[in-house]
Design an enzyme around this catalytic site. Structure first.
Site, short mmCIF file in Angstrom:
data_model
loop_
_atom_site.label_atom_id
_atom_site.label_comp_id
_atom_site.label_asym_id
_atom_site.label_seq_id
_atom_site.Cartn_x
_atom_site.Cartn_y
_atom_site.Cartn_z
N CYS A 64 0.84 -1.20 0.00
CA CYS A 64 0.00 0.00 0.00
C CYS A 64 0.87 1.24 0.00
O CYS A 64 1.79 1.36 0.82
CB CYS A 64 -0.92 0.00 1.21
N ARG A 73 5.03 2.03 11.99
CA ARG A 73 4.01 2.60 12.88
C ARG A 73 4.51 2.41 14.31
O ARG A 73 4.68 1.28 14.77
CB ARG A 73 2.66 1.91 12.70
N CYS A 436 -2.56 14.70 54.93
CA CYS A 436 -3.85 14.35 55.53
C CYS A 436 -3.87 14.75 57.00
O CYS A 436 -2.92 14.42 57.74
CB CYS A 436 -4.10 12.85 55.38
N ARG A 476 -5.34 -4.64 62.44
CA ARG A 476 -5.59 -4.89 61.02
C ARG A 476 -4.83 -6.13 60.58
O ARG A 476 -4.09 -6.73 61.37
CB ARG A 476 -5.23 -3.68 60.18
#
Length: 527
Positions: A64, A73, A436, A476
């Protein structure tokens, strides 16, 4: 086709062109995949009987005409959620077209963009452009596109509709302290410049309705500049009063036996111990307000401090910054494989951009620039840079004496702050400044892993939490917040308080907490 063992190289044969030769890679350096392709091409063409067709006028010949010349590309997948907020790539294409870039979906031409706003971009030109120019154009295109993405970020405008939303959230989400204490009267009293900063401070609480605090400081002085707002939140969260004032005191000589906190006295053997603090430098904005250039400058400012620490403790700097701007290479850059290895080992933090609270606050912006860590040779000290706070400084150790890891952290902090130009931001009222409000004061979390199989015999930490809460201890999982307890009943415990408590009191409270918890564990043993 042929595919390499590492899955990074593919050669199609018999498609539109006789050969489609591809190299692909996840990483941060475009040149690596470019060089990989060149090596593949050179190897292929070095074989006797293999000669690529070329035109003197048009370069490499392709079926092409659109692919003549380089036949190349070069593309990357880039996340642009702001430019694709309407669900299409129309805005991204509008930005990219003048830059000579094509935009398409992540699955190729005529495919949709990613659900998270990811698009595929590549230079459009193939002919009358050099291969080196294509890769350079792609790099410049990414830079320009990301600047447009940042500029397209939504701005909280505090319109009448926003205030109606805030008022409704006061009722629907009373636990959101940001909207609880946010008032139009206070906002209107601020100067225009301060309003802009204040909006950034509170944006996360408005965008994330389930927030507990919902606000972050953007500058070290924000706790003073916006005191009428932050004071209410801090007093609420930390159970303080208008007269409360934080005191800093690391002297543990008065606790335990002359400053020695030996858990063998409690009937325990070796424990996994960890102490960390959050710190920020006075010379820089807090992470929520930093741009890419400031993040890079901050990282470079740390280098003399790391050099001095390495004189004592050795270790390595692991940086995620792809570059230091203006073509300057980052000598401490690691690849994705090393990053994943460090994350898995809990040495490095995860991608912050996946956290909606940090994202709304701007803290995760420009990821991964200005992010990384240092780790000592003995693996017992780690410093994160560029996370929620500019610095997270940690000491950890397996042993029996809590004071050893506490003293190790103090030595690390003193060494760090002894460097010229390194001054930790402090508030006269609230101690060490953190992004925080929950971490203000000491900025410290001191924790140990303790095995309590009797208290966790139901497979949960519910009984352990019931014992620990009145003691001012958090419980935890062993992997951090929202992680499961160990299969053998191991939990992570730490004093909850950060503010209006001295550093020496935190370590003493942890020791006393371990003692009380182990007594409850013994009492819970089956008869």
């Amino acid at each position: 086709c042929w595919q390499s063992d590492d899955k990074e190289c593919i050669i199609w044969f018999g498609e539109e062109d006789q050969l489609r030769i591809m190299a692909m890679k996840k990483g941060t350096k475009l040149n690596e995949v470019f060089n990989k392709l060149k090596e593949l091409l050179d190897t292929f063409e070095s074989i006797e009987g293999i000669t690529f067709a070329k035109s003197e006028k048009y370069g490499y010949v392709t079926s092409c005409p659109s692919n003549l010349g380089t036949g190349m590309r070069a593309s990357v997948h880039v996340k642009v959620p702001n430019l694709t907020s309407d669900g299409t790539d129309a805005k991204a294409k509008e930005i990219c077209k003048p830059l000579g870039l094509s935009v398409r979906g992540t699955g190729g031409e005529h495919t949709p963009i990613g659900a998270d706003g990811t698009v595929d971009i590549s230079p459009s030109a193939r002919l009358f452009i050099k291969e080196c120019e294509i890769i350079s154009k792609l790099y410049q295109g990414i830079k320009d596109l990301m600047e447009a993405e940042k500029a397209a970020a939504p701005v909280l405008d505090f319109s009448d509709a926003t205030w109606k939303l805030i008022d409704s959230m006061k009722t629907s989400h009373p636990g959101n302290r940001c909207t609880k204490y946010l008032s139009k009267e206070y906002y209107d009293s601020l100067a225009a410049d301060d309003q802009a900063t204040f909006r950034r401070c509170v944006m996360t609480g408005i965008e994330n309705v389930d927030s507990g605090l919902g606000c972050y400081a953007m500058k070290p002085a924000d706790y003073e500049t916006f005191a009428p707002f932050f004071d209410q939140i801090i007093q609420d969260y930390h159970n303080g009063t208008a007269d409360s004032k934080h005191e800093t005191d690391w002297d543990i000589s008065g606790v335990g036996e002359g400053g020695v906190l030996d858990v063998t006295q409690l009937g325990l053997s070796e424990l996994s111990m960890r102490v960390r603090v959050g710190r920020n430098l006075t010379a820089f904005n807090l992470p929520g307000l930093m741009d890419r250039a400031e993040r890079i400058k901050f990282e470079k400012t740390l280098l003399p401090a790391f050099d001095k620490i390495k004189e004592k403790m050795g270790g390595c700097i692991y940086s995620l910054s792809p570059d230091w701007g203006e073509g300057e290479a980052n000598p401490n850059l690691i690849d994705e494989a090393k990053y994943n290895e460090l994350v898995k080992a809990h040495v490095m933090f995860k991608d912050m951009d996946a956290d909606p609270y940090l994202k709304s606050a701007g803290i995760s912006s420009d990821w991964p620039y200005g992010r990384g860590c240092w780790q000592s040779d003995d693996k017992e000290c780690i410093i994160w840079f560029g996370e929620e706070d500019q610095l997270r400084i940690m000491a950890m150790k397996k042993g029996t004496k809590l004071n050893e890891v506490f003293n190790k952290l103090k030595e690390l902090l003193d060494t760090f702050e002894s460097i010229e130009g390194i001054t930790f931001a402090k508030s006269e009222k609230y101690g060490y400044v953190t992004s925080c409000p929950s971490n203000l004061g000491t900025g410290m979390r001191a924790s140990v892993h303790v095995k309590v199989p009797n208290l966790t015999s139901d497979g949960t930490d519910a009984k352990a939490k019931e014992i620990c809460k009145p003691l001012g201890l958090s419980v935890r999982g062993t992997g951090g917040e929202h992680t499961p307890i160990g299969a053998d009943g191991t939990v992570d415990i730490s004093p909850s308080a950060r503010l209006f408590i001295k550093e020496c009191e935190i370590i003493s409270k942890l020791y006393q907490g371990i003692k009380d918890l182990m007594e409850a564990e013994k009492a819970a043993a089956p008869a």
